[in-house]
Design an enzyme around this catalytic site. Structure first.
Site, PDB file in Angstrom:
ATOM      1  N   GLU A   1      -8.812  -2.200   6.429  1.00 58.53           N
ATOM      2  CA  GLU A   1      -7.859  -2.264   7.537  1.00 58.53           C
ATOM      3  C   GLU A   1      -8.383  -3.221   8.611  1.00 58.53           C
ATOM      4  O   GLU A   1      -9.552  -3.613   8.603  1.00 58.53           O
ATOM      5  CB  GLU A   1      -7.662  -0.877   8.183  1.00 58.53           C
ATOM      6  CG  GLU A   1      -7.286   0.205   7.162  1.00 58.53           C
ATOM      7  CD  GLU A   1      -6.675   1.457   7.771  1.00 58.53           C
ATOM      8  OE1 GLU A   1      -6.334   1.447   8.974  1.00 58.53           O
ATOM      9  OE2 GLU A   1      -6.550   2.451   7.023  1.00 58.53           O
TER      10      GLU A   1
ATOM     11  N   HIS B   1       0.835  -1.204   0.000  1.00 56.74           N
ATOM     12  CA  HIS B   1       0.000   0.000   0.000  1.00 56.74           C
ATOM     13  C   HIS B   1       0.875   1.261   0.000  1.00 56.74           C
ATOM     14  O   HIS B   1       0.642   2.188  -0.774  1.00 56.74           O
ATOM     15  CB  HIS B   1      -0.931   0.010   1.214  1.00 56.74           C
ATOM     16  CG  HIS B   1      -1.706   1.280   1.370  1.00 56.74           C
ATOM     17  ND1 HIS B   1      -2.694   1.651   0.494  1.00 56.74           N
ATOM     18  CD2 HIS B   1      -1.608   2.293   2.287  1.00 56.74           C
ATOM     19  CE1 HIS B   1      -3.192   2.832   0.867  1.00 56.74           C
ATOM     20  NE2 HIS B   1      -2.546   3.240   1.950  1.00 56.74           N
TER      21      HIS B   1
HETATM   22 MN    MN Z   1      -5.854   4.446   6.868  1.00 58.36          MN
END
Ligand code: MN
Length: 421
Positions: free
Chosen positions: A205, A136
């Site tokens: 997440e 990411h």
């Molecule tokens: Mn974040």
């Protein structure tokens, strides 16, 4: 002589259930007929009221205050300490396996899941968001800055994070209004653009919940960090990319992030996740001694993101928590190396969890490569970012040797922005 048969009265979870006997997560619920908030666990398609179980004396040997399950959050329960909370979880497992002891009482304690209103399970004192997936960070660095120097020199030296806003974290199912804000001027030096965000995104997440406090000035040594982690949740760190891109230099994420984050209602304990430990990525260069660890500190947890509308449901991402470059003990050791304190109920989110392949990217920013490669949807439309009316649903589960432990979902529907008066 064999015991006389006992009729089966405890409904057993399907093999595909997130809430098997191996899970026993903790949450807070109410029902329409009884709107008091109280503690519960999940078993198959049922929510089990822990306050009723306590009132029926099923926890009496464990000796803890009777009102701990009648609170509107789990903070007081978590504060009992891991020894106690683990014993409660084991006791619930024993009882659910034991028709003789618990079968006749199941109906007093259980509520069908569809009748339960699930609430935010903890009062979140403080919230930190990390940036711990190397894929990411590399993708975002390439898109926002420079593909040749995607990772800044500090990235492999410490878990990067920022302090977020705890009071705008909402439980799964809460609708989210598209935020207004400023974004970059169309021409350099011009007036900033202003209006509803055009680049609204999710971030896939997970988060962990602190189960033990420290005093200001105290560090958490990495070898003890796991003692401070009560359990984990799914987490969607909603992000307005246009607002973020204009504001983030020089001080980092602000209004592009703090309008809302969505959390799953069940806290899955670290004990339930124990069978799913795996090694993480090799860290090169070697980290400073306070970040060095031994043993398996990552977890094999499948993660999935779905976009749902009135017309279709499309899976846009399959990722895994095991891809995390920085693990939770490292995050906690780093967070406290300067003496920063932690409190029961603090939430630490991982940062967007992306893998190496394009279908494992944990945000639309990466999946559509900042809008340059739109994702086709089943109804013939396409998505660069999230539209009004889209519901983003995150799932997570770990499965191994017939044992399945899941997180339920973190879901949120995007509503059109309120117009300016
Ligand atoms: Mn974040």
């Amino acid at each position: 002589m064999s015991a006389s048969p006992v009729p089966e009265t405890i409904p057993r979870p399907a093999a595909s259930s997130d809430f098997s006997i191996h899970n026993i997560p903790f949450g807070i619920f109410s029902t329409n007929s009884d709107p008091r908030l109280r503690a519960c666990t999940a078993y198959g398609d049922y929510v089990i009221d822990l306050q009723v179980m306590h009132n029926l004396a099923f926890f009496k040997e464990l000796d803890f205050p009777v009102d701990v399950f009648s609170q509107s959050t789990l903070n007081d329960f978590i504060a009992l300490g891991k020894e106690k909370t683990s014993a409660v979880r084991r006791r619930i497992q024993e009882l659910l396996k034991d028709e003789r002891a618990f079968g006749l009482f199941f109906n007093y304690c259980a509520v069908p899941m569809e009748e339960a209103n699930l609430h935010l399970p903890i009062f979140i004192r403080d919230y930190t968001d990390f940036y711990s997936s190397i894929e990411h960070a590399t993708n975002v660095g390439s898109l926002f800055r420079d593909p040749k120097n995607a990772l800044l020199p500090n990235w492999k030296r410490m878990p990067i994070g920022y302090h977020g806003r705890s009071s705008s974290i909402v439980v799964s199912g809460t609708p989210i209004k598209r935020p207004y804000g400023q974004s970059r001027p169309l021409e350099e030096g011009g007036e900033p653009q202003f209006g509803p965000s055009k680049l609204l995104d999710f971030e896939l997440e997970m988060g962990f919940v602190i189960g033990k406090a420290t005093k200001l000035g105290q560090r958490i040594p990495i070898a003890q960090a796991e003692d401070y982690i009560f359990g984990m949740v799914l987490f969607n760190d909603w992000s307005a990319r246009d607002i973020q891109a204009w504001e983030y230099v020089p001080l980092g994420p602000f209004l592009g992030k703090n309008f809302a984050s969505t959390m799953s209602p069940w806290i899955v304990t670290m004990e339930a996740l124990e069978p799913f430990r795996v090694d993480g990525p090799v860290q090169e260069p070697a980290v400073l001694p306070y970040l060095q660890f031994s043993g398996r500190k990552n977890y094999d947890i499948h993660l999935e993101v779905i976009i749902k509308t009135d017309d279709f449901k499309a899976t846009v991402c399959n990722s895994n928590f095991k891809y995390m470059y920085w693990n939770m003990p490292q995050q906690l050791a780093h967070h406290t190396i300067n003496g920063c304190n932690v409190n029961i109920g603090d939430l630490y989110a991982s940062g967007t969890i992306s893998g190496k392949t394009k279908t494992s990217y944990g945000s639309m920013l990466e999946l559509s490569w900042r809008g340059s490669q739109p994702l086709p949807m089943p109804d013939g439309s396409e998505r660069k970012f999230i539209h009004d009316g889209d519901t983003v649903i995150m799932h997570g589960y770990a499965e191994k040797d017939g044992i399945r432990v899941g997180f339920g979902e973190a879901s949120g529907k995007i509503l059109a922005a309120d117009p300016m008066a």
